[in-house]
Design a protein around this motif. Structure first.
Motif, PDB file in Angstrom:
ATOM      1  N   GLU A   1      -2.155   7.720   2.075  1.00 15.26           N
ATOM      2  CA  GLU A   1      -2.177   6.305   2.442  1.00 15.26           C
ATOM      3  C   GLU A   1      -3.306   6.007   3.429  1.00 15.26           C
ATOM      4  O   GLU A   1      -4.013   5.005   3.291  1.00 15.26           O
ATOM      5  N   ARG A   2      -3.479   6.885   4.417  1.00 13.86           N
ATOM      6  CA  ARG A   2      -4.578   6.686   5.367  1.00 13.86           C
ATOM      7  C   ARG A   2      -5.928   6.784   4.673  1.00 13.86           C
ATOM      8  O   ARG A   2      -6.870   6.052   5.005  1.00 13.86           O
TER       9      ARG A   2
ATOM     10  N   GLN B   1      -6.541   3.610   2.576  1.00 17.12           N
ATOM     11  CA  GLN B   1      -6.686   2.471   3.481  1.00 17.12           C
ATOM     12  C   GLN B   1      -8.030   2.539   4.200  1.00 17.12           C
ATOM     13  O   GLN B   1      -8.722   1.527   4.361  1.00 17.12           O
TER      14      GLN B   1
ATOM     15  N   MET C   1       0.814  -1.199   0.000  1.00 23.83           N
ATOM     16  CA  MET C   1       0.000   0.000   0.000  1.00 23.83           C
ATOM     17  C   MET C   1       0.855   1.260   0.000  1.00 23.83           C
ATOM     18  O   MET C   1       0.435   2.313  -0.434  1.00 23.83           O
ATOM     19  N   SER C   2       2.094   1.186   0.491  1.00 18.83           N
ATOM     20  CA  SER C   2       2.924   2.375   0.587  1.00 18.83           C
ATOM     21  C   SER C   2       3.101   3.026  -0.771  1.00 18.83           C
ATOM     22  O   SER C   2       3.293   2.361  -1.788  1.00 18.83           O
TER      23      SER C   2
ATOM     24  N   GLN D   1       1.557  10.230   3.810  1.00 22.74           N
ATOM     25  CA  GLN D   1       0.883   9.467   4.853  1.00 22.74           C
ATOM     26  C   GLN D   1      -0.618   9.742   4.855  1.00 22.74           C
ATOM     27  O   GLN D   1      -1.429   8.840   5.110  1.00 22.74           O
TER      28      GLN D   1
ATOM     29  N   ASN E   1      -4.984   0.278  -2.547  1.00 28.34           N
ATOM     30  CA  ASN E   1      -5.364  -0.452  -1.340  1.00 28.34           C
ATOM     31  C   ASN E   1      -5.737  -1.891  -1.671  1.00 28.34           C
ATOM     32  O   ASN E   1      -5.644  -2.339  -2.819  1.00 28.34           O
ATOM     33  N   ARG E   2      -6.182  -2.615  -0.664  1.00 28.03           N
ATOM     34  CA  ARG E   2      -6.466  -4.038  -0.851  1.00 28.03           C
ATOM     35  C   ARG E   2      -7.707  -4.264  -1.721  1.00 28.03           C
ATOM     36  O   ARG E   2      -7.854  -5.333  -2.315  1.00 28.03           O
TER      37      ARG E   2
ATOM     38  N   THR F   1     -11.369   6.729  -6.422  1.00 28.09           N
ATOM     39  CA  THR F   1     -12.082   5.828  -5.525  1.00 28.09           C
ATOM     40  C   THR F   1     -13.245   5.196  -6.277  1.00 28.09           C
ATOM     41  O   THR F   1     -13.817   5.794  -7.193  1.00 28.09           O
TER      42      THR F   1
ATOM     43  N   TYR G   1     -10.668   3.659   3.083  1.00 27.20           N
ATOM     44  CA  TYR G   1     -11.749   3.423   2.127  1.00 27.20           C
ATOM     45  C   TYR G   1     -12.046   1.936   1.955  1.00 27.20           C
ATOM     46  O   TYR G   1     -13.072   1.570   1.391  1.00 27.20           O
ATOM     47  N   GLU G   2     -11.137   1.085   2.433  1.00 24.49           N
ATOM     48  CA  GLU G   2     -11.347  -0.356   2.303  1.00 24.49           C
ATOM     49  C   GLU G   2     -12.627  -0.780   3.031  1.00 24.49           C
ATOM     50  O   GLU G   2     -12.999  -0.162   4.034  1.00 24.49           O
TER      51      GLU G   2
END
Length: 283
Positions: free
Chosen positions: A109-110, A113, A1-2, A106, A133-134, A266, A115-116
């Motif tokens: 990234e937050r 993440q 994800m980084s 950062q 993200n995943r 998104t 939004y998962e």
């Protein structure tokens, strides 16, 4: 994800060797704005704009930036206009892995993440994937390893016949949407790397058959299609058809070239069945 470091700096597409006058005239004509209209916007006169474009008058640094703003010139190209006028670039281009970008990096990234389990990713001006993200990783299952080798490109991943294309149920519509999106960007930014990418992905073969008919839009269990409020991405995953509406976010009034060219995309579930399935993955 980084978030990964961006690739080589993308050069300006503004033609080298031209004075600032012809360059400004080119942007004005592309935007279909008359000298008088631009003068009114920039609190100047049509005579002064004419003198700048013909080289009879050298604009101040402030005037170059003001005209560029009113012509909606991309930040990268504003630096090129300043250089052509004999001034230093106004906007820095800071690598994403620079310590000064820690807070931005950062934060993004937050955001993706958080939004998962829904998919989200960060791309640059040529759709290089800088973070995902995943939810995105889930959709990429089965994609050719060659397309997953860095640097990943969102357009190639989506439209390549060894990428997501065979699993996109409304491929022609989604392809037309993506190509039109790129064409609008090219018209605004005059980006040669983006133009080359557009030509590449537009030449990818379209699947000979797209599944449709009575079953289109249904998920397992015979759920009927729902009315969509925007064009959805309908993609097969695990024996289901998931539907997403995409949204792209950029930064307001960017003061750095790198930041100006970032976009966060998104994917919002477009129907209750997709919501239910994605939530089941994390329950």
């Amino acid at each position: 994800m980084s978030i990964v470091a961006a690739g080589p700096t993308r050069p300006s597409t503004t033609a080298a060797g031209k004075g600032v006058g012809p360059l400004l005239r080119g942007w004005r004509e592309q935007r279909r704005v008359s000298q008088l209209e631009l003068a009114l916007r920039a609190d100047s006169s049509a005579r002064h704009i004419s003198f700048i474009e013909t080289g009879r008058s050298r604009p101040s640094e402030e005037m170059v930036l003001r005209l560029a703003e009113h012509l909606d010139v991309p930040v990268r190209e504003r630096n090129a206009l300043l250089l052509a006028a004999g001034y230093a670039p106004h906007y820095p281009e800071t690598p994403l892995d620079d310590p000064s970008m820690d807070a931005l990096r950062q934060g993004m990234e937050r955001l993706i993440q958080g939004y998962e389990p829904y998919p989200a990713l960060v791309v640059d001006a040529t759709y290089t994937v800088l973070a995902a993200n995943r939810g995105i990783a889930m959709l990429l299952e089965g994609v050719s390893e060659s397309l997953l080798a860095p640097p990943l490109n969102a357009m190639r991943l989506t439209l390549h016949p060894e990428g997501l294309a065979p699993r996109i149920r409304n491929h022609r519509e989604w392809r037309d949407h993506l190509l039109a999106q790129m064409e609008r960007q090219i018209a605004l930014d005059r980006s040669e790397p983006l133009r080359a990418l557009h030509e590449e992905v537009a030449a990818y073969p379209v699947p000979e058959q797209e599944r449709g008919g009575d079953g289109e839009g249904k998920l397992d269990g015979g759920v009927e299609p729902v009315p969509y409020f925007a064009l959805p991405l309908q993609i097969e995953h695990g024996g289901r058809v998931l539907s997403f509406i995409s949204s792209i976010s950029t930064f307001n009034t960017p003061m750095d070239v790198t930041v100006a060219e970032l976009a966060i995309e998104t994917f919002l579930p477009a129907d209750p069945a997709t919501v239910k399935y994605l939530q089941s993955l994390v329950s």
